[in-house]
Design a protein around this motif. Structure first.
Motif: not given
Length: 165
Positions: A9-11, A13-17
């Motif tokens: 659930h992290l891309d 770059k460490g962002q939620a997705r």
């Protein structure tokens, strides 16, 4: 050397997705979860004997669990909306431990698992019991919320150690 992030659930770059499951195969998927709510023996007796002034506490908790499974993506941000084919919530009074043991089972044919739906169902049923009984027992404890078993998908079958039949 590249290492793939195990947290899907992290891309990069460490962002939620939300995970893209469009390429996954449709398979039968099932999950079973549990929760336990411990209470005073007097509280459990009210529930078991049907003498609670709020009515059939167990039936209400069962319905809340089913509704919660259906609404999981409204509460857990990255969960996919799923077409559940079955949700079963069982509540078993345990007089020896002064508790209600809750088991939830969710099933579907789809591209992603139903573990979160089963966990939500068990949790919501326990929370509903707490809500309906808090006037007579504020010291109730909800614990042991856990996944017991999952079937289907690429990862196949998993069962919690000690729960093998």
């Amino acid at each position: 050397m590249t290492t793939e992030n195990p947290l899907t659930h992290l891309d990069s770059k460490g962002q939620a997705r939300m995970v893209d499951v469009s390429a996954k195969e449709h398979t039968v998927r099932e999950a079973r979860a549990m929760a336990v709510i411990r209470m005073l023996p007097e509280t459990l007796q009210l529930i078991v004997e049907g003498k609670h002034k709020k009515g059939d506490v167990m039936a209400t908790a069962r319905i809340a669990g089913i509704m919660a499974a259906k609404r999981t993506p409204d509460i857990i941000p990255m969960c996919h909306p799923l077409m559940l084919t079955s949700v079963k919530v069982e509540l078993m009074p345990n007089l020896e431990n002064s508790s209600v043991d809750i088991t939830a089972r969710c099933k579907l044919v789809g591209q992603t698992g139903v573990e979160m739906e089963a966990l939500m169902a068990a949790s919501a049923a326990a929370l509903t019991l707490y809500d309906m009984c808090k006037a007579v027992d504020k010291g109730m404890i909800i614990d042991q919320v856990q996944l017991l078993e999952k079937k289907g998908g690429k990862s196949g079958y998993w069962i919690r150690k000690g729960d093998e039949v």
